[in-house]
Design a protein around this motif. Structure first.
Motif, PDB file in Angstrom:
ATOM      1  N   ASP A  85       0.811  -1.225   0.000  1.00 14.73           N
ATOM      2  CA  ASP A  85       0.000   0.000   0.000  1.00 14.73           C
ATOM      3  C   ASP A  85       0.841   1.270   0.000  1.00 14.73           C
ATOM      4  OD1 ASP A  85      -2.264  -1.533   0.034  1.00 14.73           O
ATOM      5  OD2 ASP A  85      -2.652  -1.313   2.185  1.00 14.73           O
ATOM      6  N   PHE A  86       2.040   1.209   0.587  1.00 12.25           N
ATOM      7  CA  PHE A  86       2.788   2.438   0.874  1.00 12.25           C
ATOM      8  C   PHE A  86       3.916   2.730  -0.105  1.00 12.25           C
ATOM      9  CE2 PHE A  86       5.856   4.876   3.674  1.00 12.25           C
ATOM     10  CZ  PHE A  86       5.130   6.053   3.639  1.00 12.25           C
ATOM     11  N   PHE A  87       4.370   1.730  -0.860  1.00  9.92           N
ATOM     12  CA  PHE A  87       5.493   1.938  -1.776  1.00  9.92           C
ATOM     13  C   PHE A  87       5.041   1.772  -3.224  1.00  9.92           C
ATOM     14  CE2 PHE A  87       7.420   0.617   2.201  1.00  9.92           C
ATOM     15  CZ  PHE A  87       8.458   1.522   2.352  1.00  9.92           C
ATOM     16  N   ASN A  88       5.609   2.612  -4.113  1.00  2.00           N
ATOM     17  CA  ASN A  88       5.292   2.472  -5.534  1.00  2.00           C
ATOM     18  C   ASN A  88       6.209   1.413  -6.165  1.00  2.00           C
ATOM     19  OD1 ASN A  88       7.785   3.676  -6.077  1.00  2.00           O
ATOM     20  ND2 ASN A  88       6.895   5.692  -6.476  1.00  2.00           N
ATOM     21  N   ASN A  89       6.112   1.250  -7.453  1.00  2.74           N
ATOM     22  CA  ASN A  89       6.866   0.200  -8.139  1.00  2.74           C
ATOM     23  C   ASN A  89       8.375   0.410  -8.085  1.00  2.74           C
ATOM     24  OD1 ASN A  89       4.525  -1.173  -8.864  1.00  2.74           O
ATOM     25  ND2 ASN A  89       4.321  -0.061 -10.799  1.00  2.74           N
ATOM     26  N   ASP A  90       8.809   1.658  -7.865  1.00  2.12           N
ATOM     27  CA  ASP A  90      10.235   1.953  -7.771  1.00  2.12           C
ATOM     28  C   ASP A  90      10.784   1.771  -6.358  1.00  2.12           C
ATOM     29  OD1 ASP A  90      10.407   2.645 -10.475  1.00  2.12           O
ATOM     30  OD2 ASP A  90       9.761   4.695 -10.064  1.00  2.12           O
ATOM     31  N   GLY A  91       9.891   1.457  -5.410  1.00  7.83           N
ATOM     32  CA  GLY A  91      10.326   1.309  -4.032  1.00  7.83           C
ATOM     33  C   GLY A  91      10.312   2.612  -3.252  1.00  7.83           C
ATOM     34  N   CYS A  92       9.594   3.616  -3.756  1.00  5.77           N
ATOM     35  CA  CYS A  92       9.519   4.922  -3.083  1.00  5.77           C
ATOM     36  C   CYS A  92       8.214   5.044  -2.305  1.00  5.77           C
ATOM     37  CB  CYS A  92       9.598   6.056  -4.098  1.00  5.77           C
ATOM     38  SG  CYS A  92      11.138   6.107  -5.010  1.00  5.77           S
ATOM     39  N   PRO A  93       8.232   5.666  -1.127  1.00  2.31           N
ATOM     40  CA  PRO A  93       6.990   5.908  -0.389  1.00  2.31           C
ATOM     41  C   PRO A  93       6.063   6.823  -1.178  1.00  2.31           C
ATOM     42  CG  PRO A  93       8.910   6.263   1.017  1.00  2.31           C
ATOM     43  CD  PRO A  93       9.416   6.141  -0.384  1.00  2.31           C
ATOM     44  N   ILE A  94       4.769   6.531  -1.165  1.00  2.26           N
ATOM     45  CA  ILE A  94       3.839   7.338  -1.955  1.00  2.26           C
ATOM     46  C   ILE A  94       3.582   8.699  -1.321  1.00  2.26           C
ATOM     47  CG2 ILE A  94       2.722   5.341  -3.000  1.00  2.26           C
ATOM     48  CD1 ILE A  94       0.469   5.612  -1.003  1.00  2.26           C
ATOM     49  N   ASN A  95       4.066   8.924  -0.099  1.00  3.08           N
ATOM     50  CA  ASN A  95       3.947  10.273   0.481  1.00  3.08           C
ATOM     51  C   ASN A  95       5.059  11.197  -0.003  1.00  3.08           C
ATOM     52  OD1 ASN A  95       6.173   9.336   1.882  1.00  3.08           O
ATOM     53  ND2 ASN A  95       5.355   9.768   3.911  1.00  3.08           N
ATOM     54  N   ARG A  96       5.989  10.688  -0.824  1.00  5.28           N
ATOM     55  CA  ARG A  96       7.067  11.451  -1.460  1.00  5.28           C
ATOM     56  C   ARG A  96       8.088  11.980  -0.448  1.00  5.28           C
ATOM     57  NH1 ARG A  96       6.139  15.841  -4.619  1.00  5.28           N
ATOM     58  NH2 ARG A  96       7.929  15.088  -5.785  1.00  5.28           N
ATOM     59  N   ASN A  97       8.183  11.360   0.710  1.00  7.07           N
ATOM     60  CA  ASN A  97       9.036  11.838   1.793  1.00  7.07           C
ATOM     61  C   ASN A  97      10.368  11.079   1.784  1.00  7.07           C
ATOM     62  OD1 ASN A  97      10.245  12.342   4.343  1.00  7.07           O
ATOM     63  ND2 ASN A  97       8.262  12.883   5.201  1.00  7.07           N
ATOM     64  N   ILE A  98      11.459  11.793   1.525  1.00  6.72           N
ATOM     65  CA  ILE A  98      12.778  11.158   1.478  1.00  6.72           C
ATOM     66  C   ILE A  98      13.190  10.630   2.849  1.00  6.72           C
ATOM     67  CG2 ILE A  98      15.251  11.652   1.191  1.00  6.72           C
ATOM     68  CD1 ILE A  98      14.563  13.332  -1.206  1.00  6.72           C
ATOM     69  N   TYR A  99      12.850  11.365   3.905  1.00  6.49           N
ATOM     70  CA  TYR A  99      13.188  10.914   5.265  1.00  6.49           C
ATOM     71  C   TYR A  99      12.514   9.573   5.555  1.00  6.49           C
ATOM     72  CZ  TYR A  99      13.476  10.782  10.361  1.00  6.49           C
ATOM     73  OH  TYR A  99      13.701  10.389  11.654  1.00  6.49           O
ATOM     74  N   ASP A 100      11.250   9.426   5.164  1.00  2.00           N
ATOM     75  CA  ASP A 100      10.534   8.173   5.402  1.00  2.00           C
ATOM     76  C   ASP A 100      11.132   7.034   4.584  1.00  2.00           C
ATOM     77  OD1 ASP A 100       8.895   9.394   7.191  1.00  2.00           O
ATOM     78  OD2 ASP A 100       7.159   9.551   5.871  1.00  2.00           O
ATOM     79  N   LEU A 101      11.627   7.350   3.404  1.00  2.17           N
ATOM     80  CA  LEU A 101      12.304   6.339   2.598  1.00  2.17           C
ATOM     81  C   LEU A 101      13.476   5.747   3.376  1.00  2.17           C
ATOM     82  CD1 LEU A 101      13.269   6.685  -1.154  1.00  2.17           C
ATOM     83  CD2 LEU A 101      14.965   5.929   0.488  1.00  2.17           C
ATOM     84  N   VAL A 102      14.256   6.616   3.998  1.00  3.02           N
ATOM     85  CA  VAL A 102      15.420   6.164   4.760  1.00  3.02           C
ATOM     86  C   VAL A 102      14.997   5.380   5.996  1.00  3.02           C
ATOM     87  CG1 VAL A 102      17.459   6.915   6.040  1.00  3.02           C
ATOM     88  CG2 VAL A 102      16.833   8.070   3.918  1.00  3.02           C
ATOM     89  N   GLN A 103      14.023   5.911   6.750  1.00  2.00           N
ATOM     90  CA  GLN A 103      13.589   5.251   7.979  1.00  2.00           C
ATOM     91  C   GLN A 103      13.013   3.874   7.695  1.00  2.00           C
ATOM     92  OE1 GLN A 103      15.372   7.084  10.240  1.00  2.00           O
ATOM     93  NE2 GLN A 103      13.696   6.487  11.580  1.00  2.00           N
ATOM     94  N   LYS A 128      -4.247  13.339   0.554  1.00  2.00           N
ATOM     95  CA  LYS A 128      -4.346  14.098   1.795  1.00  2.00           C
ATOM     96  C   LYS A 128      -3.856  13.315   3.013  1.00  2.00           C
ATOM     97  CE  LYS A 128      -7.515  16.760   4.666  1.00  2.00           C
ATOM     98  NZ  LYS A 128      -8.770  17.527   4.712  1.00  2.00           N
ATOM     99  N   LYS A 129      -4.231  12.042   3.111  1.00  2.00           N
ATOM    100  CA  LYS A 129      -3.882  11.283   4.313  1.00  2.00           C
ATOM    101  C   LYS A 129      -2.380  11.007   4.416  1.00  2.00           C
ATOM    102  CE  LYS A 129      -4.872   6.672   2.412  1.00  2.00           C
ATOM    103  NZ  LYS A 129      -5.656   5.429   2.651  1.00  2.00           N
ATOM    104  N   TYR A 130      -1.636  11.248   3.313  1.00  2.00           N
ATOM    105  CA  TYR A 130      -0.190  11.050   3.323  1.00  2.00           C
ATOM    106  C   TYR A 130       0.570  12.376   3.208  1.00  2.00           C
ATOM    107  CZ  TYR A 130      -1.239   6.122   2.384  1.00  2.00           C
ATOM    108  OH  TYR A 130      -1.706   4.837   2.460  1.00  2.00           O
ATOM    109  N   SER A 131      -0.104  13.494   3.436  1.00  2.00           N
ATOM    110  CA  SER A 131       0.498  14.792   3.095  1.00  2.00           C
ATOM    111  C   SER A 131       0.935  15.623   4.294  1.00  2.00           C
ATOM    112  CB  SER A 131      -0.503  15.611   2.267  1.00  2.00           C
ATOM    113  OG  SER A 131      -1.640  15.958   3.034  1.00  2.00           O
ATOM    114  N   LYS A 132       1.003  15.052   5.475  1.00  2.00           N
ATOM    115  CA  LYS A 132       1.273  15.865   6.665  1.00  2.00           C
ATOM    116  C   LYS A 132       2.674  16.486   6.667  1.00  2.00           C
ATOM    117  CE  LYS A 132       2.810  12.102   9.684  1.00  2.00           C
ATOM    118  NZ  LYS A 132       2.587  11.430  10.982  1.00  2.00           N
ATOM    119  N   ASN A 133       3.590  15.947   5.870  1.00  2.00           N
ATOM    120  CA  ASN A 133       4.943  16.511   5.791  1.00  2.00           C
ATOM    121  C   ASN A 133       5.241  17.124   4.425  1.00  2.00           C
ATOM    122  OD1 ASN A 133       5.586  15.691   8.426  1.00  2.00           O
ATOM    123  ND2 ASN A 133       6.213  13.670   7.727  1.00  2.00           N
ATOM    124  N   TYR A 134       4.201  17.298   3.614  1.00  2.00           N
ATOM    125  CA  TYR A 134       4.430  17.805   2.261  1.00  2.00           C
ATOM    126  C   TYR A 134       4.860  19.270   2.289  1.00  2.00           C
ATOM    127  CZ  TYR A 134       3.610  19.296  -2.530  1.00  2.00           C
ATOM    128  OH  TYR A 134       3.765  19.814  -3.788  1.00  2.00           O
TER     129      TYR A 134
END
Length: 551
Positions: free
Chosen positions: A213-231, A330-336
């Motif tokens: 649910d949370f990662f796209n086909n490239d392995g990136c979080p769909i909230n577009r947050n680089i910090y979350d990618l690392v965590q 919206k539900k993934y945008s709190k750090n946008y």
């Protein structure tokens, strides 16, 4: 449609908050605390590698020595809430000399267990509990060193009670990043305790759904947050390595997402060892983390040119990160952060153009400032942000400061020719308010390494305001000095003693302003180059600019 969405999120927020309130009351009952007590494990099946926790730990936070600790006051007289939280996570165990006798550690843990036999809202929140479980299990070798039977039973009992608390409340966690952290503790408990292998099976199943649910086909979080990618990569790699150590099967989906995350991490590597600053990211030393991965024999075979809709242009002397993504849901945008078509630029291994970074660890005000379009290196009309943020305190408490509007980025074009690498895109974020579409083109001259840009402000109808102020900002990285030339038509940027760049533009007004940088979790002063002017009724505007070497 907007009205119905707002009503939906309001009632959903009410439901979440009410549910949380009722559960906190229930957690305080004797019935709930009795329900957490289940079969006591006999021993650990294996001792996981404590090195796996080292990527989570800030060496600067925990600087005490075990021999200097006063056990009687260890759990009191905290200097700050942050210190109390750090100590309760027990991550400091990874910094203890592993040759030390476990007696002092056992006394510290015994006091903690005595003080926290029952649910405590401050110390039993899901994230603090999951961190503590990871720290206890991954450092069980020093915790249980020369331990007697009573302490072992006390330790195992407290560990299982906290794990059961996490399991009972896992379904209530809506944040995928937090959920992955909690799942990692549950899975680890199922690996080290044979009696609780069901925890491994449950955790692996829930993790699969969360990853899908949370990662796209490239392995990136769909909230577009680089910090979350690392965590997320840290926890998923921890799970995989612990599965290997326990000689347990590793699901294909876990292997796949870890490989993709490794590619993403190596793709955002910069010459300064610091990550780019987009969508909720603060600076950290990415090279330190990559060295940690090297120690675990991870490496990338696929350096990508797009991460989280941030395109990456590379050549021998230049590196450019260019945000061509639309906002997340919206539900993934709190750090946008509102920076469509913003960019960061490196030349000769120096970062020159930056975004301001995320200010959430400084203050609420700093976080709000860092989310504005003016804090990014991009276009701003009438000093307004491209999206609006939720102002309802009830919705904010449930979802964070989510966005209430959205836009699209489109007409992406990439051209890698013999002399120039060109990247361009448009966004319609200002169309509703001002009937303006922004079209940005950025070129890298392969021969001279000059950076050439063009910002087109395209009228899509009659301007709703007779005069629209435009500002195109280029935030300079802290430590980069700049002065405006006498003719006011260019900016001299000093990189090193005998190396400088010159910024020129065709825009109406060129000024050098003071600004602030928030990317190091503190407020730092820096400079900002701003091209500004006005847009008249139905006017199209074409602003060109160039950043070139000052020969």
């Amino acid at each position: 449609m907007f009205f119905f969405k707002a009503v939906y999120f309001y009632f959903l927020a009410v439901k979440i908050i009410l549910n949380s309130f009722i559960r906190n009351i229930y957690f305080s009952t004797n019935y709930y605390n009795k329900s957490l007590k289940t079969k006591l494990p006999e021993q650990l099946y294996f001792y996981p590698n404590p090195f796996l926790l080292s990527s989570f730990i800030n060496q600067k936070i925990f600087t005490f020595k075990l021999s200097q600790i006063n056990i009687d006051t260890f759990w009191s007289n905290f200097e700050s809430l942050k210190e109390e939280e750090n100590l309760n996570s027990f991550f400091w165990l990874n910094l203890i000399n592993r040759k030390n006798d476990g007696l002092i550690i056992q006394k510290i843990i015994s006091i903690w267990i005595k003080n926290n036999l029952k649910y405590n809202k401050k110390t039993w929140n899901s994230l603090n509990t999951s961190k503590r479980i990871l720290a206890w299990i991954l450092n069980a070798d020093i915790i249980l060193n020369n331990a007697d039977t009573n302490f072992k039973q006390e330790f195992f009992n407290s560990t299982i009670i906290q794990i059961n608390h996490l399991k009972k409340n896992l379904s209530y966690e809506n944040d995928p990043v937090k959920k992955i952290e909690i799942i990692s503790a549950i899975i680890l408990s199922g690996l080290v305790f044979k009696e609780y292998n069901i925890n491994f099976e449950i955790g692996i199943k829930v993790l699969k759904k969360t990853v899908e649910d949370f990662f796209n086909n490239d392995g990136c979080p769909i909230n577009r947050n680089i910090y979350d990618l690392v965590q997320c990569s840290k926890f998923l790699i921890l799970i995989k390595e612990c599965c290997k150590d326990a000689q347990e099967y590793i699901p294909d989906y876990l292997d796949d997402i870890v490989d993709k995350l490794i590619d993403c991490l190596y793709s955002i590597k910069t010459p300064t060892s610091k990550n780019p600053l987009f969508n909720g990211a603060s600076e950290f030393k990415i090279d330190d983390y990559l060295n940690y991965l090297t120690g675990l024999e991870y490496k990338s075979n696929n350096i990508m040119n797009k991460i989280n809709d941030i395109y990456i242009l590379r050549n021998k002397k230049n590196l450019l990160f260019f945000d061509v993504g639309s906002p997340p849901k919206k539900k993934y945008s709190k750090n946008y952060q509102s920076g469509p078509l913003s960019f960061e630029y490196f030349i000769d291994n120096k970062k020159i153009i930056t975004n301001c970074g995320f200010g959430n660890k400084i203050s609420k005000k700093a976080e709000l400032i860092s989310r504005l379009t003016s804090a990014q290196s991009t276009l701003c009309l009438n000093d307004s942000s491209v999206v609006r943020f939720e102002r309802n305190s009830l919705i904010n408490s449930a979802f964070g400061a989510a966005i209430t509007s959205t836009f699209k980025v489109f007409d992406l074009n990439i051209n890698d020719a013999s002399n120039f690498t060109t990247l361009s895109a448009k966004h319609n974020a200002y169309e509703n308010s001002f009937n303006i579409t922004h079209h940005r083109t950025i070129k890298i001259d392969k021969k001279s390494s000059n950076l050439i840009g063009e910002d087109n402000l395209i009228s899509t109808g009659e301007n709703k305001n007779l005069l629209n102020m435009y500002s195109i900002r280029f935030h300079l990285y802290p430590g980069i000095n700049a002065v405006q030339t006498m003719g006011k038509n260019s900016i001299l940027i000093q990189i090193e003693k005998n190396k400088s760049l010159i910024f020129t533009t065709s825009g109406d007004n060129l000024i050098l302003e003071k600004s602030i940088f928030l990317g190091r979790n503190q407020i730092l002063n820096n400079f900002c180059i701003t091209i500004s002017g006005t847009l008249n009724k139905n006017e199209n505007k074409n602003i060109t600019w160039e950043l070139k070497r000052n020969n």
